[in-house]
Design an enzyme around this catalytic site. Structure first.
Site, PDB file in Angstrom:
ATOM      1  N   ASP A 153     -31.613 -13.843  17.069  1.00  0.00           N
ATOM      2  CA  ASP A 153     -31.281 -13.607  18.348  1.00  0.00           C
ATOM      3  C   ASP A 153     -30.160 -12.613  18.525  1.00  0.00           C
ATOM      4  O   ASP A 153     -29.407 -12.248  17.791  1.00  0.00           O
ATOM      5  CB  ASP A 153     -30.869 -14.912  19.106  1.00  0.00           C
ATOM      6  CG  ASP A 153     -30.134 -15.867  18.130  1.00  0.00           C
ATOM      7  OD1 ASP A 153     -29.401 -15.248  17.292  1.00  0.00           O
ATOM      8  OD2 ASP A 153     -30.219 -17.185  18.374  1.00  0.00           O
TER       9      ASP A 153
ATOM     10  N   ASP B  74     -26.710 -28.656  22.035  1.00  0.00           N
ATOM     11  CA  ASP B  74     -27.687 -29.078  23.046  1.00  0.00           C
ATOM     12  C   ASP B  74     -29.134 -29.172  22.339  1.00  0.00           C
ATOM     13  O   ASP B  74     -30.111 -29.242  23.003  1.00  0.00           O
ATOM     14  CB  ASP B  74     -27.961 -28.071  24.280  1.00  0.00           C
ATOM     15  CG  ASP B  74     -28.182 -26.576  23.876  1.00  0.00           C
ATOM     16  OD1 ASP B  74     -28.345 -26.247  22.587  1.00  0.00           O
ATOM     17  OD2 ASP B  74     -28.378 -25.774  24.655  1.00  0.00           O
TER      18      ASP B  74
ATOM     19  N   HIS C 175     -30.546 -26.626  20.554  1.00  0.00           N
ATOM     20  CA  HIS C 175     -31.247 -25.330  20.647  1.00  0.00           C
ATOM     21  C   HIS C 175     -31.261 -24.735  19.019  1.00  0.00           C
ATOM     22  O   HIS C 175     -30.742 -24.962  18.234  1.00  0.00           O
ATOM     23  CB  HIS C 175     -30.399 -24.144  21.413  1.00  0.00           C
ATOM     24  CG  HIS C 175     -29.099 -23.697  21.133  1.00  0.00           C
ATOM     25  ND1 HIS C 175     -28.291 -23.107  21.966  1.00  0.00           N
ATOM     26  CD2 HIS C 175     -28.659 -23.434  19.615  1.00  0.00           C
ATOM     27  CE1 HIS C 175     -27.221 -22.787  21.321  1.00  0.00           C
ATOM     28  NE2 HIS C 175     -27.054 -22.710  19.815  1.00  0.00           N
TER      29      HIS C 175
ATOM     30  N   GLU D  25     -33.264 -22.549  24.245  1.00  0.00           N
ATOM     31  CA  GLU D  25     -32.463 -23.657  24.996  1.00  0.00           C
ATOM     32  C   GLU D  25     -33.492 -24.892  25.662  1.00  0.00           C
ATOM     33  O   GLU D  25     -34.519 -24.610  25.731  1.00  0.00           O
ATOM     34  CB  GLU D  25     -31.649 -23.205  26.439  1.00  0.00           C
ATOM     35  CG  GLU D  25     -30.687 -22.093  25.860  1.00  0.00           C
ATOM     36  CD  GLU D  25     -29.516 -22.774  25.223  1.00  0.00           C
ATOM     37  OE1 GLU D  25     -29.631 -23.633  24.614  1.00  0.00           O
ATOM     38  OE2 GLU D  25     -28.478 -22.052  25.439  1.00  0.00           O
TER      39      GLU D  25
HETATM   40  C1  F6R Z   1     -27.427 -18.072  16.063  1.00  0.00           C
HETATM   41  C2  F6R Z   1     -28.213 -19.423  16.346  1.00  0.00           C
HETATM   42  C3  F6R Z   1     -27.675 -20.383  16.765  1.00  0.00           C
HETATM   43  C4  F6R Z   1     -26.946 -21.264  16.130  1.00  0.00           C
HETATM   44  C5  F6R Z   1     -26.240 -22.506  16.761  1.00  0.00           C
HETATM   45  C6  F6R Z   1     -25.371 -23.211  15.681  1.00  0.00           C
HETATM   46  O1  F6R Z   1     -27.931 -17.122  15.554  1.00  0.00           O
HETATM   47  O2  F6R Z   1     -29.422 -18.997  16.319  1.00  0.00           O
HETATM   48  O3  F6R Z   1     -28.709 -21.307  17.223  1.00  0.00           O
HETATM   49  O4  F6R Z   1     -27.588 -21.417  14.717  1.00  0.00           O
HETATM   50  O5  F6R Z   1     -26.036 -22.304  17.815  1.00  0.00           O
HETATM   51  O6  F6R Z   1     -24.225 -22.551  15.768  1.00  0.00           O
HETATM   52  P1  F6R Z   1     -22.962 -22.689  14.597  1.00  0.00           P
HETATM   53  O7  F6R Z   1     -23.434 -22.597  13.244  1.00  0.00           O
HETATM   54  O8  F6R Z   1     -21.822 -21.757  15.009  1.00  0.00           O
HETATM   55  O9  F6R Z   1     -22.849 -24.232  15.146  1.00  0.00           O
END
Ligand code: F6R
Length: 238
Positions: free
Chosen positions: A67, A136, A138, A143
């Site tokens: 992303d 959440d 994701h 989302e």
């Molecule tokens: C980032 C992504 C997100 C993160 C998720 C967890 O490229 O795809 O889905 O993997 O928000 O983020 P952290 O590792 O910061 O807890």
């Protein structure tokens, strides 16, 4: 699904980097799906060390990131493009022409999304996809929604995601409200999935995703349908 709980963030990073390095050794032309966020930082650091020691060779590897924020410049320190370069690509022997992050500043975002999916398809799909999980539920920036979205698409970020990611920005207001994310099809078609999760705060949503009902309200729950998922969790914070 292999669900491994380890007692330290250091161990999580060691196991995850070993898995990625083995994948690359077994298939030097691996198409590697990558994530940003805090959790993979230790994994990327250790991959850089392995590469420096000659224990993994990125020269034949291609990467596709999950992303990118919409409307953000690639030179912006908060762009995921910048994150990947500073945290991994600058430290391993990868050809940067073979690293792909969605262009959140593309004039035609719809065309960018289509081209991103085509690229992954033309490579024959992702060999190993690294994932984290949001508070959440994701994965990527998929989302909670009323349906699972297949293709790469533009999303409006949830309040909880904006709050969680505000730590990287000067203020919550500076967090982009939209992003481009790989959809569920490319993720689910990855041959292998490796999810890394850390912190007590993530345990509840992780267990909901792994053991609760499969629903687009908890996007990561779709992984229950994937035949080769490894999840490494540590309660320790990064
Ligand atoms: C980032 C992504 C997100 C993160 C998720 C967890 O490229 O795809 O889905 O993997 O928000 O983020 P952290 O590792 O910061 O807890």
């Amino acid at each position: 699904m292999k669900y491994t709980v380890v007692d330290s963030y250091e161990k999580l990073s060691r196991l995850a980097s070993n898995l990625i390095a083995s994948q690359i050794t077994v298939k030097p032309s691996t198409l590697l799906g990558l994530a940003t966020g805090s959790t993979p930082l230790g994994t990327y650091k250790r991959l850089a060390e392995l590469c420096k020691n000659g224990d993994v060779d990125f020269s034949g590897v291609t990467t596709v990131n999950l992303d990118e924020y919409a409307g953000i410049d690639r030179s912006d320190i908060n762009s995921y493009y910048y994150f990947m370069n500073t945290n991994l690509f600058d430290h391993v022997n990868i050809d940067k022409n073979n690293t792909y992050v969605p262009n959140g500043k593309a004039e035609d975002l719809e065309a960018e999304c289509k081209a991103y999916d085509e690229r992954i398809k033309n490579f024959g799909g992702i060999d190993l996809q690294l994932l984290g999980i949001g508070f959440d539920g994701h994965i990527g920036f998929n989302e909670p929604d009323s349906e699972f979205v297949a293709g790469t698409h533009v999303v409006t970020l949830d309040e909880s995601t904006i709050k969680a990611n505000a730590r990287f920005f000067e203020s919550e207001n500076d967090v982009p409200k939209k992003a481009v994310t790989m959809g569920m099809l490319s993720i689910m078609q990855a041959k292998k999935i490796l999810m890394v999760v850390n912190g007590e705060g993530k345990k509840e949503i992780l267990e909901k995703a792994l053991f609760g009902p499969i629903t687009p309200k908890v996007p990561a729950s779709i992984l229950q349908l994937h035949p080769d998922v490894t999840v490494i969790y540590t309660p320790e914070n990064a």
